[in-house]
Design a protein around this motif. Sequence first.
Motif, short mmCIF file in Angstrom:
data_model
loop_
_atom_site.label_atom_id
_atom_site.label_comp_id
_atom_site.label_asym_id
_atom_site.label_seq_id
_atom_site.Cartn_x
_atom_site.Cartn_y
_atom_site.Cartn_z
N ALA A 84 -3.98 3.35 -5.54
CA ALA A 84 -4.79 2.82 -6.65
C ALA A 84 -5.62 1.64 -6.16
O ALA A 84 -5.19 0.88 -5.28
N SER A 85 -6.80 1.50 -6.72
CA SER A 85 -7.69 0.43 -6.26
C SER A 85 -7.05 -0.95 -6.47
O SER A 85 -7.23 -1.84 -5.64
N GLY A 86 -6.30 -1.13 -7.55
CA GLY A 86 -5.62 -2.40 -7.77
C GLY A 86 -4.60 -2.72 -6.69
O GLY A 86 -4.45 -3.87 -6.28
N THR A 87 -3.91 -1.68 -6.22
CA THR A 87 -2.95 -1.85 -5.13
C THR A 87 -3.66 -2.31 -3.87
O THR A 87 -3.21 -3.22 -3.18
N LYS A 88 -4.78 -1.69 -3.57
CA LYS A 88 -5.54 -2.07 -2.37
C LYS A 88 -6.08 -3.49 -2.47
O LYS A 88 -6.06 -4.23 -1.49
N GLN A 91 -3.16 -5.82 -1.85
CA GLN A 91 -2.83 -5.84 -0.42
C GLN A 91 -3.87 -6.63 0.37
O GLN A 91 -3.51 -7.43 1.23
N ALA A 92 -5.13 -6.41 0.08
CA ALA A 92 -6.18 -7.14 0.78
C ALA A 92 -6.04 -8.64 0.55
O ALA A 92 -6.23 -9.44 1.47
N ALA A 93 -5.66 -9.04 -0.67
CA ALA A 93 -5.45 -10.47 -0.96
C ALA A 93 -4.29 -11.02 -0.13
O ALA A 93 -4.38 -12.13 0.40
N ALA A 94 -3.21 -10.24 -0.02
CA ALA A 94 -2.06 -10.68 0.79
C ALA A 94 -2.46 -10.82 2.26
O ALA A 94 -2.10 -11.79 2.92
N PHE A 95 -3.23 -9.85 2.76
CA PHE A 95 -3.69 -9.91 4.16
C PHE A 95 -4.59 -11.13 4.37
O PHE A 95 -4.48 -11.81 5.40
#
Length: 126
Positions: A84-88, A91-95
């Motif tokens: 899901a786009s929200g999941t990505k 994850q991008a925010a965590a990275f």
Amino acid sequence: MALAVVRDLRPGLRLETSEEVTAFEQDLLAEFVLARASAGVLDDTIRGDVGPILGLREWFGRPLWEMEAHDLDRYFGRHRRNSASGTKVRQAAAFAVFFEFLELRHKAAIHAATGFVVESPLDEMN
């Protein structure tokens, strides 16, 4: 005025074996967790950041400081394609937070120990 030899007073950390690299990575991740906790970030949020970071490291197969933008494009474009786009986005925010931590606190040490200059693979495109 005479010239003098200047030497680095810091201990020379040079990672030679895969075990040393793994231990160094674990130390960096532990310090990341401690820094986030000391900033008042909730445990659930920290777990939500660390899980994707560990998943990215497992997928990449090498230390994350070696990652470049095209690697992260492959991760999101192939490996996480059906997420899901929200999941990505999460994850991008965590990275982004993790790479900012590496750049701010450990860029020089990582370069001295490995020869790599850590730079976030996240940009406006991914």
